[in-house]
Design an enzyme around this catalytic site. Structure first.
Site, PDB file in Angstrom:
ATOM      1  N   HIS A  65      -7.058   1.020  -5.896  1.00 41.22           N
ATOM      2  CA  HIS A  65      -6.083   1.131  -6.993  1.00 41.22           C
ATOM      3  C   HIS A  65      -6.634   0.690  -8.351  1.00 41.22           C
ATOM      4  O   HIS A  65      -6.108  -0.201  -9.017  1.00 41.22           O
ATOM      5  CB  HIS A  65      -4.806   0.352  -6.648  1.00 41.22           C
ATOM      6  CG  HIS A  65      -4.027   0.941  -5.520  1.00 41.22           C
ATOM      7  ND1 HIS A  65      -2.730   0.607  -5.256  1.00 41.22           N
ATOM      8  CD2 HIS A  65      -4.369   1.856  -4.576  1.00 41.22           C
ATOM      9  CE1 HIS A  65      -2.295   1.284  -4.197  1.00 41.22           C
ATOM     10  NE2 HIS A  65      -3.299   2.050  -3.772  1.00 41.22           N
TER      11      HIS A  65
ATOM     12  N   TYR B  75       3.418   1.093   4.612  1.00 41.37           N
ATOM     13  CA  TYR B  75       2.624   1.855   5.569  1.00 41.37           C
ATOM     14  C   TYR B  75       2.998   1.513   7.002  1.00 41.37           C
ATOM     15  O   TYR B  75       2.837   2.331   7.909  1.00 41.37           O
ATOM     16  CB  TYR B  75       1.131   1.615   5.324  1.00 41.37           C
ATOM     17  CG  TYR B  75       0.653   2.238   4.027  1.00 41.37           C
ATOM     18  CD1 TYR B  75       0.581   3.614   3.871  1.00 41.37           C
ATOM     19  CD2 TYR B  75       0.296   1.432   2.949  1.00 41.37           C
ATOM     20  CE1 TYR B  75       0.164   4.183   2.685  1.00 41.37           C
ATOM     21  CE2 TYR B  75      -0.127   1.987   1.749  1.00 41.37           C
ATOM     22  CZ  TYR B  75      -0.187   3.362   1.624  1.00 41.37           C
ATOM     23  OH  TYR B  75      -0.595   3.919   0.437  1.00 41.37           O
TER      24      TYR B  75
END
Length: 360
Positions: free
Chosen positions: A137, A252
């Site tokens: 990220h 997730y």
């Protein structure tokens, strides 16, 4: 309603390959990321591992020297490239990269003059604060608006997502600077105590696509959601885009994130993908080669392995179309060529530079 229709998959339609042809201009690239077309028609390609290549007119490649130390690994490395609006006169090339330093790494932006096959007079004009551990990220896209301001998109570095809601750091933010790295005096948080003055918007997750709308001159951006919830946003000065308080995605592991998908004090996305396509690369098409695509918004898909075309009615998305699904390739970067074609970089160990042109 437009989000509901997309979530149910009712608007996505494929485009047949007879609407375009694909030219392969280069292959064997190592996870290419950034791309610019020089005034003489040659191309610069950045590879994530930390190499900058010139693709010459005859198809040969030349290595460009002079890059700084880069923390390449995972999602980090040499990222986006951009030319100064007056590049033909001043030769300033801008590039974003994962910069190593105390605490780990962070997104940084530097500029240097491209003279022959070397970068000189290098200046680091932005350093993400703070640096953190991990290799995910980093963002990051660069976009100059019509007034010459430089927008820099970042990520929240994955493990630091709550910092996207705080204004004392650069994680999960869009940055707005003058071309030399100075902070514009009309930035929205410049007079707010404890806020970093370069911040333009906040509450972002990981922005790997950004483009200036050709009519309004306003920045649009798209960002990765977690498990679902990829977004397209119209960026407003000082606005909060919600992450991780609101999202259309989930953990997730399957759990909920934050407070839901809407907050009255945060911006709703213009368009959402569930499940995720992993968007990267973005352009508004204004060329002449494909008149039927005029003013469409194109977005590359990494996980989705396709090129998405969104048709627009002002600031409303009316339909989604899919191209290049037949390649099965991760689409990283999109650039409109000066002749009206569309350059496409595929993010693979044997990455390719493609060009979309009309059928013969």
């Amino acid at each position: 309603m437009r989000m509901l229709l997309l979530l149910l998959g009712l608007l996505a339609t494929p485009l047949t390959a007879d609407e375009y042809r694909i030219e392969t201009l280069a292959d064997g690239l190592q996870h290419p990321w950034g791309l610019v077309e020089l005034p003489n028609g040659e191309l610069l390609i950045g590879e994530r591992r930390g190499r900058l290549l010139r693709l010459n007119a005859d198809g040969s490649r030349t290595l460009i020297d002079g890059l700084p130390e880069i923390a390449s690994g995972g999602q980090g490395g040499l990222l986006d490239l951009a030319l100064h609006p007056d590049f033909a006169d001043n030769l300033w090339l801008y590039f974003s990269y994962s910069q190593p330093g105390p605490g780990g790494a962070g997104t940084a932006v530097a500029r240097a003059r491209l003279t022959g096959n070397r970068l000189i007079e290098q200046q680091v004009i932005f350093e993400q604060y703070p640096k953190t551990s991990g290799s995910a990220h980093f963002g990051s896209r660069l976009a100059f608006d019509p007034q010459g301001y430089l927008f820099i998109t970042t990520g929240e570095r994955y493990h630091s997502r709550d910092m996207a809601q705080q204004l004392d750091n650069h994680l999960g933010k869009i940055i707005r600077l003058h071309d030399d790295g100075q902070v514009p005096k009309d930035n929205p948080f410049i007079d707010r105590p404890y806020a970093l003055p370069a911040i333009w918007s906040y509450g972002h997750r990981n922005i790997q696509g950004a483009a200036i709308h050709p009519g309004s001159g306003v920045l649009w951006a798209q960002e990765h959601g977690p498990r679902g919830g990829d977004e397209v946003n119209i960026i407003k000065a000082g606005a909060n885009y919600g992450w991780p308080v609101v999202t259309f995605g989930q953990e997730y592991s399957g759990g909920a994130i934050g407070e839901g998908s809407h907050h009255s004090e945060m911006e709703d996305p213009l368009w959402v993908w569930v499940p995720s396509i992993a968007p990267s690369g973005m352009l508004f098409y204004t060329g002449s080669q494909f008149p039927q695509w005029q003013d469409s918004l194109f977005i590359g898909a990494l996980k989705g392995r396709k090129l998405v075309r969104l048709t627009l009615d002002g600031e409303q998305v009316t339909q989604e179309h899919h191209l290049l699904s037949e390649l099965g390739s991760r689409i990283r970067t999109l650039v409109q060529a000066r002749d009206g074609g569309i350059y496409v970089l595929t993010d693979e160990s044997n990455g390719k530079l493609l060009k979309l042109m009309p059928p013969l």
